[in-house]
Design an enzyme around this catalytic site. Structure first.
Site, PDB file in Angstrom:
ATOM      1  N   ARG A 177       0.830  -1.190   0.000  1.00 24.54           N
ATOM      2  CA  ARG A 177       0.000   0.000   0.000  1.00 24.54           C
ATOM      3  C   ARG A 177       0.870   1.247   0.000  1.00 24.54           C
ATOM      4  O   ARG A 177       1.950   1.232   0.606  1.00 24.54           O
ATOM      5  CB  ARG A 177      -0.753  -0.006   1.330  1.00 24.54           C
ATOM      6  N   HIS A 186      12.852  -3.080  -1.233  1.00 29.88           N
ATOM      7  CA  HIS A 186      12.279  -3.281  -2.565  1.00 29.88           C
ATOM      8  C   HIS A 186      13.148  -4.279  -3.345  1.00 29.88           C
ATOM      9  O   HIS A 186      14.379  -4.161  -3.345  1.00 29.88           O
ATOM     10  CB  HIS A 186      12.209  -1.950  -3.313  1.00 29.88           C
TER      11      HIS A 186
HETATM   12  C1  GRF Z   1       9.768  -8.692  -0.471  1.00 30.06           C
HETATM   13  O1  GRF Z   1      10.292  -9.254  -1.644  1.00 30.06           O
HETATM   14  C2  GRF Z   1       9.950  -7.200  -0.451  1.00 30.06           C
HETATM   15  O2  GRF Z   1      11.080  -6.766  -1.122  1.00 30.06           O
HETATM   16  C3  GRF Z   1       8.722  -6.720  -1.168  1.00 30.06           C
HETATM   17  O3  GRF Z   1       7.698  -7.608  -0.741  1.00 30.06           O
HETATM   18  C4  GRF Z   1       8.254  -8.872  -0.382  1.00 30.06           C
HETATM   19  C5  GRF Z   1       7.801  -9.184   1.019  1.00 30.06           C
HETATM   20  O4  GRF Z   1       8.169 -10.468   1.411  1.00 30.06           O
HETATM   21  N1  GRF Z   1       8.475  -5.323  -0.866  1.00 30.06           N
HETATM   22  P1  GRF Z   1       7.955 -10.956   2.917  1.00 30.06           P
HETATM   23  O5  GRF Z   1       6.494 -10.781   3.269  1.00 30.06           O
HETATM   24  O6  GRF Z   1       8.858 -10.161   3.806  1.00 30.06           O
HETATM   25  O7  GRF Z   1       8.337 -12.412   2.888  1.00 30.06           O
END
Ligand code: GRF
Length: 199
Positions: A100, A118
């Site tokens: 979000r 990211h």
């Molecule tokens: C990760 O790959 C992060 O970079 C992205 O969303 C994913 C979240 O993974 N923003 P998790 O829920 O921490 O396993």
């Protein structure tokens, strides 16, 4: 304990998914490797794995409805998120798979203290499914970025990056898995630096 005073920064974590980055941070914190105390986990998805995982660590975790908005945190929901995090004493906020957009009011509540992870080398491949964007584009190297959050999408000041090679036979899934291995190292490492700087 990694700092002499034994002080820790108080961290709130926001996530929408399985919470593997949360776990990486929580494990490092629990092991005393980073001076971070996770005080609250919030999610916008009622059955997000991150809730169970937080409970496993004994960290308060709850679902807070983001209604009526589809892909941003705004209005009353935004105020609720801010209030709960403030009540828990959170000083820093780590977005960990929070799907979000957080907006000005939220950022103003924690000025320069909201960070995100990211799965690409920003500014390349912002937005969703960055690992698939990397494969579709045909880049040979992608990676992970931890950055401060501003009001754009994945545009804030970059704090740290780690490269991940794209293999010939990678699928979006295998690439994302390899990216996540690096995420789980980078996010706690960045928090350690930010925390030690602040304390
Ligand atoms: C990760 O790959 C992060 O970079 C992205 O969303 C994913 C979240 O993974 N923003 P998790 O829920 O921490 O396993």
């Amino acid at each position: 304990m990694s700092n002499v005073s034994g002080k820790k920064i108080k961290l709130g974590v926001l996530g929408s998914g399985k919470g593997s980055n949360f776990v990486a941070i929580a494990e490092a914190a629990q092991a005393g490797e980073i001076p971070v105390d996770i005080v609250q986990v919030l999610t916008d998805v009622p059955d997000a794995g991150i809730i169970e995982r937080a409970k496993f660590f004994g960290i308060p975790a709850q679902y807070v409805s983001p209604a009526p908005f589809k892909n941003k945190l705004d209005g009353e929901a935004e105020q609720q998120y801010i209030q709960i995090l403030k009540n828990a004493g959170a000083e820093w906020i780590a977005l960990a798979g929070f799907m979000r957009i957080v907006k000005k009011n939220f950022l103003d509540a924690f000025p320069n203290h909201v960070i995100n992870i990211h799965p690409s080398l920003l500014p390349l491949f912002p937005g969703l499914n960055s690992w698939k964007q990397a494969i579709d584009y045909g880049v040979k190297i992608t990676g992970v970025t931890v950055h401060f959050v501003d009001s754009g999408i994945d545009t804030g000041k970059i704090i740290a990056q780690k490269a991940v090679p794209v293999m010939e036979n990678d699928t979006p899934e295998t690439l994302h898995q390899r990216i996540q291995v690096e995420e789980h190292i980078l996010y706690p490492a960045v928090l350690k630096i930010l925390a030690e700087k602040e304390l």
